[in-house]
Design a protein around this motif. Structure first.
Motif, PDB file in Angstrom:
ATOM      1  N   LYS A  11      14.457  11.313  11.734  1.00 18.10           N
ATOM      2  CA  LYS A  11      13.764  11.055  12.900  1.00 18.10           C
ATOM      3  C   LYS A  11      13.942  11.679  14.117  1.00 18.10           C
ATOM      4  N   ARG A  12      14.417  13.057  13.905  1.00 23.07           N
ATOM      5  CA  ARG A  12      14.943  14.075  14.806  1.00 23.07           C
ATOM      6  C   ARG A  12      13.522  14.726  15.527  1.00 23.07           C
ATOM      7  N   LEU A  13      13.393  14.947  16.647  1.00 23.33           N
ATOM      8  CA  LEU A  13      12.151  15.486  17.410  1.00 23.33           C
ATOM      9  C   LEU A  13      12.690  16.868  17.944  1.00 23.33           C
ATOM     10  N   PRO A  14      11.735  17.776  17.610  1.00 24.09           N
ATOM     11  CA  PRO A  14      11.978  18.918  18.104  1.00 24.09           C
ATOM     12  C   PRO A  14      11.808  18.970  19.809  1.00 24.09           C
ATOM     13  N   TYR A  15      11.403  18.301  20.639  1.00 25.29           N
ATOM     14  CA  TYR A  15      11.034  18.001  21.974  1.00 25.29           C
ATOM     15  C   TYR A  15      12.069  18.037  22.966  1.00 25.29           C
ATOM     16  N   LYS A  16      12.148  18.224  23.953  1.00 19.53           N
ATOM     17  CA  LYS A  16      13.274  17.839  25.014  1.00 19.53           C
ATOM     18  C   LYS A  16      12.314  17.545  26.389  1.00 19.53           C
ATOM     19  N   VAL A  17      13.104  16.739  26.974  1.00 23.10           N
ATOM     20  CA  VAL A  17      12.540  16.065  28.022  1.00 23.10           C
ATOM     21  C   VAL A  17      13.187  16.703  29.578  1.00 23.10           C
ATOM     22  N   PRO A  18      12.568  17.082  30.373  1.00 19.57           N
ATOM     23  CA  PRO A  18      12.941  18.066  31.676  1.00 19.57           C
ATOM     24  C   PRO A  18      14.172  17.048  32.204  1.00 19.57           C
ATOM     25  N   TYR A  21      13.908  13.780  34.395  1.00 21.21           N
ATOM     26  CA  TYR A  21      12.699  12.976  34.552  1.00 21.21           C
ATOM     27  C   TYR A  21      12.763  11.613  34.294  1.00 21.21           C
TER      28      TYR A  21
ATOM     29  N   ASP B 115      12.428  22.955  20.176  1.00 17.22           N
ATOM     30  CA  ASP B 115      13.618  23.741  21.069  1.00 17.22           C
ATOM     31  C   ASP B 115      14.760  23.655  20.151  1.00 17.22           C
ATOM     32  N   TYR B 144       8.789   6.211  13.263  1.00 22.99           N
ATOM     33  CA  TYR B 144       9.833   6.169  14.259  1.00 22.99           C
ATOM     34  C   TYR B 144      10.188   4.939  15.038  1.00 22.99           C
TER      35      TYR B 144
END
Lengths: 127, 184
Positions: A11-18, A21, B115, B144
């Motif tokens: 369930k890992r995501l390749p996104y980051k949150v600034p 935020y 990332d 998810y």
């Protein structure tokens, strides 16, 4: 193996949150809420003012009309009161006295003019 | 941080004097979950930011109309999902075809995502973004967020049977896509 390929991604995501935020989000949204609330209040005041203005628009001519009606009535009352005063006869002698005194004060010439005016009065027989 | 119950939060939002406090607690409790749901659907943070704002503005507007019998998170997911769909429609107006719109998501992903450089995660996301809109939403909510089909059915106004079919197809397509890209 087939199933593993999806499971291996997990369930890992390749996104980051600034940074900051999500931490700041509640505060920012509540500020927004304050603005929405103020805008809502402003709109409410405007609509109340609009209704009040419309109410006055219809009310004022009504008040003016009623006031005019009353003043006509008052004037009529005033005229009526005068006529009542005269017809009551209490002050008639007073009026008569003032008329006769003004006649006695007239000169001969003025008296002649007055007599000729009275003679030419077409309504004199109706008195 | 203390996590307040939905009942307590809703009780606060019910009264004008405590509404602000209730809304603050509501946002604090759900912002992260809702953000990730939105972000997975719209991909870029900028779009997610806009959708998040619209979602919570709708919460402010319609909290009075929330039916107390329903679950708060289902209602929030429903608003958020509808806002995402609105954004897709706007984008569809810009792009001439569905494929182009889908391609734009993939483009956003390739620009903003990836990332950590984990290849398998990247392949998984790319396969997910190639799915048709409805299958992608169902897959996200089930995979998810692990929501039960009954709740997804309330969020999307679709019957459970059709949701199970959508999920199954989505799962198969992703697997196929990932296996193909592995071979290549």
């Amino acid at each position: 193996m087939d199933k593993d390929i999806i499971e291996s991604a997990g369930k890992r995501l390749p996104y980051k949150v600034p940074d900051g935020y999500l931490e700041d989000f509640t505060g920012n949204m509540m500020q927004h809420y304050g603005r929405i609330k103020r805008e809502k209040m402003r709109r409410r005041y405007f609509s109340i003012a609009r209704v009040a203005a419309l109410f006055l628009l219809f009310l004022i001519p009504g008040i003016i009309f009623l006031t005019d009606g009353n003043s006509v009535k008052n004037n009529t009352d005033f005229v009526g009161q005068d006529s009542v005063v005269i017809s009551a006869g209490e002050n008639v002698t007073e009026v008569d006295n003032s008329v006769s005194s003004s006649i006695t004060n007239l000169s001969d010439e003025e008296l002649l003019i007055l007599t000729s005016v009275l003679d030419s009065d077409i309504y004199k027989d109706q008195l | 941080m203390t996590e307040y119950t939905d009942e307590y939060i809703l009780k606060l939002t019910d009264k004008p004097g405590t509404r602000e406090r209730g809304l603050t607690l509501l946002i604090d409790k759900y912002k992260e979950r809702i953000y990730w749901h939105i972000r997975r659907l719209v991909v870029s943070h900028e779009d997610a930011q806009d959708v998040m704002q619209e979602t919570f503005i709708n919460v402010f507007r319609f909290i009075d109309k929330f039916e107390k019998g329903s679950k708060l998170y289902t209602w929030l997911y429903r608003i958020a999902t509808n806002e995402c769909i609105k954004l897709f429609r706007k984008k569809r107006d810009i792009y001439t075809s569905l494929e182009e719109a889908g391609g734009s998501l993939l483009g956003s992903y390739q620009t903003f995502g990836s990332d950590d450089g984990d290849k398998i995660v990247e392949r998984f996301q790319e396969a997910l973004l190639k799915l048709p809109e409805k299958q992608r939403i169902v897959f996200n909510l089930r995979y998810y967020d692990e929501l039960p089909y009954e709740e997804i059915s309330k969020i999307l106004d679709t019957n459970v049977g059709s949701l199970k079919t959508s999920y199954h197809y989505a799962y198969q397509k992703i697997k196929e896509e990932m296996l193909n890209s592995e071979i290549l």
